[in-house]
Design a protein around this motif. Structure first.
Motif, mmCIF file in Angstrom:
data_model
loop_
_atom_site.group_PDB
_atom_site.id
_atom_site.type_symbol
_atom_site.label_atom_id
_atom_site.label_comp_id
_atom_site.label_asym_id
_atom_site.label_seq_id
_atom_site.Cartn_x
_atom_site.Cartn_y
_atom_site.Cartn_z
ATOM 1 N N SER A 152 0.844 -1.202 0.000
ATOM 2 C CA SER A 152 0.000 0.000 0.000
ATOM 3 C C SER A 152 0.876 1.248 0.000
ATOM 4 O O SER A 152 2.075 1.188 0.251
ATOM 5 N N LYS A 153 0.220 2.354 -0.309
ATOM 6 C CA LYS A 153 0.937 3.635 -0.409
ATOM 7 C C LYS A 153 0.504 4.558 0.702
ATOM 8 O O LYS A 153 -0.620 4.464 1.188
ATOM 9 N N THR A 154 1.390 5.489 1.058
ATOM 10 C CA THR A 154 1.013 6.522 2.010
ATOM 11 C C THR A 154 1.738 7.814 1.609
ATOM 12 O O THR A 154 2.734 7.769 0.894
ATOM 13 N N ILE A 155 1.189 8.951 2.075
ATOM 14 C CA ILE A 155 1.862 10.220 1.753
ATOM 15 C C ILE A 155 2.444 10.806 3.030
ATOM 16 O O ILE A 155 1.737 11.009 4.019
ATOM 17 N N LEU A 156 3.757 11.040 3.002
ATOM 18 C CA LEU A 156 4.465 11.592 4.158
ATOM 19 C C LEU A 156 4.900 13.003 3.799
ATOM 20 O O LEU A 156 5.532 13.204 2.760
ATOM 21 N N SER A 157 4.533 13.971 4.632
ATOM 22 C CA SER A 157 4.936 15.343 4.296
ATOM 23 C C SER A 157 5.550 16.024 5.503
ATOM 24 O O SER A 157 5.262 15.683 6.658
ATOM 25 N N LEU A 158 6.399 16.989 5.253
ATOM 26 C CA LEU A 158 7.068 17.722 6.331
ATOM 27 C C LEU A 158 7.581 19.053 5.806
ATOM 28 O O LEU A 158 7.705 19.246 4.593
ATOM 29 N N ASP A 159 7.908 19.936 6.735
ATOM 30 C CA ASP A 159 8.592 21.188 6.407
ATOM 31 C C ASP A 159 9.973 21.131 7.022
ATOM 32 O O ASP A 159 10.144 20.585 8.112
#
Ligand SMILES: [Zn+2]
Length: 626
Positions: A152-159
């Motif tokens: 499965s896929k996931t979206i990881l985001s950060l600044d």
């Protein structure tokens, strides 16, 4: 009753297939980054989004990131290692005399807050939900908001809020050659999880491992700066700086203060760049239409060499295409920056104030890495000897070829590698090649192990299976394992498939132990008009032998003693006639064979005529008639 049984049966069969078919999964990343660089303060801010695909059969509850910039802070592991190792990297220390003694001091130890490197991470989200993060040195751990299931896929985001450190090692600002920005290991980078597990090595000094995927990177920077790096520039005719198509003139209005450079790279495991406001940027169209880009300081002293380097880089590209396999990207950049030579995806950063042979030499080595570190992508923390050894091997051959030094068939162009290895083996300080790259007692021993013992692994494999089989092995290995992070065993299996020899013993003894090779001539005796030659195995590591006998009448004969462990007889590639004798079984300490001639007819015997067998004690390899 029938139906549930059938479902259960199908499930078992299905799961069985999944596990059986997928022991060597690979994760996938798709990075999107937008970065703004302040060239005055060396601070930069960015937003990152990764689409992460879990192709493993594991459910992941946490993920890890590398924050390499954090190594360049007082008291970091990199700093402490510099203070405690007895032979620190000279680039990373200050050396001076104090009370008559030579003192070295870590350059990281005294970095002031405005000169350190850092990443401050905020706003971490998984599929829009906040996650808890914790940072220890150069590693960030993320407790995921929800687990990532297999397939499965996931979206990881950060600044990220970051600062470019003073140039201490590889990356940094204001290199010794005044290149403003060497942006390598510069962004929060997701750690690799593969069939061997998580690879969360802190940044102490050695090299890298990463997840294959795609990068979409937008960099906003002062309009006077030229960027070179990984990836294809998408807005060439908007940016200019030497990227623009022929006939296009790019003018930026006075009001424009910054430009936003948009790069895309596919199927790479890293993204690096460098920028300077005084770069010359040349493009040389190379083999298969590959664009070779060169970025170097506008400095009269080096210009001529950097121009002469360009067609030579294309010769190198051709050599590697022919001897390893076709370079799979359409661009490669040689960039002045960094602190020596370091390989990155689709580019290298090298120091540029060099003689032409040195410039070609370093480019050959770093370009060769594009195949080994870039495309095959060995884990450089664990299998550094494959990365550096294979790269050095092929680069040495390439340099000989493009510099038009003729390579004689039976000459050993790798003598320096052998000599370094002999020095190490006799020093008592050798550690096996299975040692983690950071866990060597001495930098010097790491260097010899990785580069020299790694090179000899290949040249000596040529001794075992023949040069032609070695050449075929390298090409087949590249073909079969590109973009898959292969391991030493994958290479060994390829050599076995190509040659038919069993090579497990070779991989074990050469890479997992410090066993040495030492064979000697024990006796040469005459009995009944014949000559009996007895050879002894003194070192623990076994080898097949090629014994060259020189007769009084001037002719030479080769006696080949196969090693039982190989279940193999090497093809004769030499001009000298060869006789194959019975196998030598390893546990027998001696081996005797008879030549049908009186001793007086034998002028000399040599146990290692090609010098390709790394016998650490050559003194006992010869017999010369008195
Ligand atoms: Zn290298």
């Amino acid at each position: 009753m029938k139906k549930p049984f059938l479902t259960l049966f199908i499930n078992i069969v299905f799961l069985g297939c999944v596990f059986a078919q997928n022991p060597r999964f690979q994760q996938h990343v798709s990075y999107k980054m937008e970065v703004e660089m302040d060239v005055k303060t060396f601070k930069y801010k960015g937003h990152q989004e990764i689409v992460y695909t879990n192709n493993s059969q594991d459910t992941l509850y946490r993920v890890f990131y590398h924050l390499y910039n954090n190594a360049f802070q007082p008291n970091s592991e990199m700093d402490i290692r510099l203070q405690t190792i007895s032979d620190p990297d000279r680039r990373m220390v200050r050396t001076f005399t104090k009370e008559g003694k030579n003192v070295t001091e870590s350059r990281i130890k005294d970095l002031t807050p405005d000169k350190i490197g850092y990443h401050k991470i905020s706003n971490f989200k998984q599929d829009g939900k906040s996650c808890e993060i914790s940072v220890e040195g150069t590693i960030m751990e993320v407790q995921l908001a929800h687990p990532i299931l297999p397939n499965s896929k996931t979206i990881l985001s950060l600044d990220f809020d970051s600062q470019v450190p003073e140039q201490i090692r590889r990356s940094g600002r204001n290199s010794s050659e005044r290149v403003a920005l060497s942006m390598t290991q510069w962004y929060p980078k997701l750690a690799e999880f593969d069939f061997e597990g998580w690879h969360t090595d802190p940044y102490i000094g050695r090299e890298f491992h990463g997840v294959f995927g795609d990068f979409d990177v937008k960099i906003t920077i002062d309009k006077n700066y030229t960027i070179g790096g990984t990836g294809y520039l998408q807005n060439r005719n908007e940016i200019g700086h030497g990227y623009e198509d022929k006939g296009i003139e790019v003018k930026h209005s006075k009001k424009t203060k910054t430009l936003t450079w948009h790069f895309i790279a596919q199927n790479v495991h890293d993204f690096a760049w460098a920028a300077d406001d005084n770069y010359i940027h040349d493009i040389f169209i190379g083999e298969n239409g590959v664009e070779l880009h060169f970025f170097y300081k506008n400095d009269e002293k080096i210009k001529e060499n950097w121009k002469a380097l360009q067609p030579k880089t294309n010769d190198l590209l051709k050599f590697f295409n022919e001897n390893i396999g076709v370079y799979p990207y359409k661009q490669y950049s040689v960039i002045q920056g960094g602190d020596g030579g370091m390989e990155y995806a689709m580019c290298t950063l090298i120091t540029g104030n060099r003689s032409l042979p040195s410039l070609i030499g370093v480019t050959a080595h770093e370009l060769a890495h594009a195949w080994f570190q870039g495309v095959l992508a060995f884990n450089e923390a664990k299998y550094y000897w494959m990365d550096e050894g294979f790269t050095s091997y092929i680069a040495d051959l390439a340099v000989s070829s493009v510099m038009e030094k003729s390579l004689q068939e039976d000459e050993n162009p790798f003598q320096t590698s052998y000599n370094n290895y002999y020095y190490m083996a006799r020093s008592g300080k050798e550690q096996p090649l299975t040692t983690h790259a950071d866990r060597y007692e001495l930098n010097q021993i790491y260097g010899i192990a990785a580069y020299s013992k790694g090179t000899v692994f290949l040249t000596q494999l040529g001794y075992l299976i023949g040069r032609e089989n070695l050449n075929k092995t390298i090409k087949r290995f590249y073909h079969d394992f590109k973009f898959t992070h292969p391991t030493p065993n994958d290479f060994k299996r390829t050599a076995e498939r190509v040659s038919g020899a069993n090579l497990d013993w070779y991989l074990i003894d050469w890479t997992q132990t410090t066993n040495i090779i030492d064979y000697g001539i024990k006796s040469v005796e005459e009995s009944n008009g014949k000559t009996q030659i007895t050879i002894e195995r003194i070192g623990l590591m076994p080898m097949p032998l090629e014994v060259e006998v020189a007769y009084e009448d001037g002719h030479l004969e080769l006696f080949y003693i196969p090693l039982n462990l190989m279940r193999y007889s090497k093809p004769n590639e030499y001009a000298v006639p060869r006789k194959t004798l019975g196998t030598w079984t390893w546990s027998h300490p001696t081996y005797t064979f008879t030549i049908d001639t009186p001793k007086s007819n034998i002028k000399a015997i040599d146990l290692n005529p090609t010098q390709l067998m790394a016998d650490v004690n050559p003194d006992n390899n010869y017999y010369v008639k008195e």
